[in-house]
Write a protein that holds these residues in place. Structure first.
Motif, mmCIF file in Angstrom:
data_model
loop_
_atom_site.group_PDB
_atom_site.id
_atom_site.type_symbol
_atom_site.label_atom_id
_atom_site.label_comp_id
_atom_site.label_asym_id
_atom_site.label_seq_id
_atom_site.Cartn_x
_atom_site.Cartn_y
_atom_site.Cartn_z
ATOM 1 N N LEU A 24 44.132 3.119 -31.989
ATOM 2 C CA LEU A 24 44.710 2.701 -33.201
ATOM 3 C C LEU A 24 44.784 3.730 -34.260
ATOM 4 C CD1 LEU A 24 43.580 -0.732 -33.123
ATOM 5 C CD2 LEU A 24 45.749 0.065 -32.447
ATOM 6 N N PRO A 25 44.033 4.699 -34.488
ATOM 7 C CA PRO A 25 44.232 5.837 -35.504
ATOM 8 C C PRO A 25 45.571 6.712 -35.365
ATOM 9 C CG PRO A 25 41.867 5.591 -35.173
ATOM 10 C CD PRO A 25 42.473 4.850 -34.470
ATOM 11 N N LYS A 26 45.804 6.901 -34.008
ATOM 12 C CA LYS A 26 46.888 7.773 -33.619
ATOM 13 C C LYS A 26 48.084 6.995 -33.499
ATOM 14 C CE LYS A 26 44.533 11.565 -33.124
ATOM 15 N NZ LYS A 26 44.319 12.159 -34.284
ATOM 16 N N TRP A 27 48.112 5.734 -32.761
ATOM 17 C CA TRP A 27 49.353 4.977 -32.355
ATOM 18 C C TRP A 27 49.177 3.644 -33.234
ATOM 19 C CZ3 TRP A 27 47.393 5.959 -26.771
ATOM 20 C CH2 TRP A 27 48.023 7.436 -26.278
ATOM 21 N N ASN A 28 49.939 3.546 -34.256
ATOM 22 C CA ASN A 28 50.100 2.354 -35.119
ATOM 23 C C ASN A 28 51.166 1.988 -35.794
ATOM 24 O OD1 ASN A 28 49.803 3.626 -37.597
ATOM 25 N ND2 ASN A 28 47.839 4.394 -37.113
ATOM 26 N N LEU A 29 51.241 0.986 -36.377
ATOM 27 C CA LEU A 29 52.502 0.560 -36.908
ATOM 28 C C LEU A 29 52.476 0.669 -38.441
ATOM 29 C CD1 LEU A 29 55.455 -0.434 -36.492
ATOM 30 C CD2 LEU A 29 54.513 -2.777 -36.480
ATOM 31 N N PHE A 30 53.309 1.601 -39.290
ATOM 32 C CA PHE A 30 52.944 1.586 -40.681
ATOM 33 C C PHE A 30 51.863 1.988 -40.931
ATOM 34 C CE2 PHE A 30 56.391 -1.518 -39.880
ATOM 35 C CZ PHE A 30 57.348 -0.988 -40.276
ATOM 36 N N ASP A 31 50.921 2.842 -40.389
ATOM 37 C CA ASP A 31 49.600 3.347 -40.637
ATOM 38 C C ASP A 31 48.636 2.082 -41.018
ATOM 39 O OD1 ASP A 31 48.127 5.511 -40.758
ATOM 40 O OD2 ASP A 31 48.334 5.955 -42.962
ATOM 41 N N LEU A 32 48.675 1.014 -40.231
ATOM 42 C CA LEU A 32 47.904 -0.042 -40.637
ATOM 43 C C LEU A 32 47.043 -0.041 -39.475
ATOM 44 C CD1 LEU A 32 50.441 -2.578 -41.749
ATOM 45 C CD2 LEU A 32 48.699 -1.069 -43.173
ATOM 46 N N VAL A 33 45.756 0.197 -39.624
ATOM 47 C CA VAL A 33 44.588 0.133 -38.588
ATOM 48 C C VAL A 33 43.795 -0.989 -38.784
ATOM 49 C CG1 VAL A 33 42.818 1.592 -37.241
ATOM 50 C CG2 VAL A 33 44.880 2.551 -38.342
ATOM 51 N N PRO A 34 43.849 -2.021 -37.819
ATOM 52 C CA PRO A 34 42.749 -2.902 -37.986
ATOM 53 C C PRO A 34 41.305 -2.558 -37.643
ATOM 54 C CG PRO A 34 43.944 -3.377 -36.062
ATOM 55 C CD PRO A 34 44.664 -2.109 -36.599
ATOM 56 N N PHE A 35 40.404 -3.423 -38.198
ATOM 57 C CA PHE A 35 39.003 -3.000 -37.902
ATOM 58 C C PHE A 35 38.542 -4.037 -36.749
ATOM 59 C CE2 PHE A 35 34.590 -2.497 -40.457
ATOM 60 C CZ PHE A 35 34.132 -1.840 -39.444
ATOM 61 N N VAL A 36 38.775 -3.403 -35.748
ATOM 62 C CA VAL A 36 38.612 -4.018 -34.553
ATOM 63 C C VAL A 36 37.021 -4.365 -34.386
ATOM 64 C CG1 VAL A 36 38.955 -4.337 -31.912
ATOM 65 C CG2 VAL A 36 40.532 -3.099 -33.433
ATOM 66 N N MET A 37 36.324 -3.481 -34.654
ATOM 67 C CA MET A 37 34.838 -3.926 -34.257
ATOM 68 C C MET A 37 34.268 -4.963 -35.209
ATOM 69 S SD MET A 37 32.112 -2.884 -32.368
ATOM 70 C CE MET A 37 32.639 -1.379 -31.946
#
Length: 165
Positions: A24-37
């Motif tokens: 997710l830090p590399k491939w995301n939409l609009f630089d929005l990275v959820p906190f999956v952990m």
């Protein structure tokens, strides 16, 4: 817990760690990275137990900090704080998924705001209001959706469970 539950939790832990640190830090939409952990931790707390959530939050947060962050120990502390707050929220087995999603969203936005405050304290300069409105709020919404997804995946593992008193 049965072997099936352990396997699902371990697999989900590895997937969440991989998503948070590599994908997710590399491939995301609009630089929005959820906190999956965090989402995995909240879902495991809702479906399984507080002890499971504490283990996931502590080890997952520590691994993520060691791999990606510059403030080691902040993520596990925020995850444990979120676990304690989530335990105190009113919920039962009949709580609607929308309400659980709102709980997860509120905890995720709290974690994001506390993370932004910690960054501000160590000297980073940014517009706090813009960071919360345009970064933290959408990420918290995505984190809440991930938590609902994990809850839906874990729920069938509880079939035919008998609670003993």
């Amino acid at each position: 817990m049965t072997i099936k539950r352990y396997a699902a939790l371990i697999f989900s832990f590895v997937v969440a760690l991989f998503l948070d640190t590599a994908v997710l830090p590399k491939w995301n939409l609009f630089d929005l990275v959820p906190f999956v952990m965090l989402a995995l931790m909240l879902a495991s707390q809702q479906v399984f137990s507080l002890q499971t959530a504490i283990l996931i939050g502590t080890f997952g947060g520590l691994f993520e900090d060691l791999l990606c962050e510059n403030m080691i120990g902040l993520t596990p502390a925020l995850c444990l704080l979120a676990a304690v707050v989530y335990e105190k929220l009113p919920k039962d087995s009949d709580t609607k998924p929308f309400i659980l999603g709102l709980y997860c969203l509120l905890l995720a936005i709290t974690v994001e705001v506390l993370r932004a405050l910690a960054a501000r304290i160590i000297g980073m300069r940014f517009s706090f209001l813009d960071a919360v409105l345009y970064g933290a709020l959408p990420r918290a919404l995505l984190t809440g959706l991930w938590a609902l997804l994990f809850m839906a995946v874990f729920k069938p593992l509880l079939k035919r469970q008998v609670d003993t008193v």
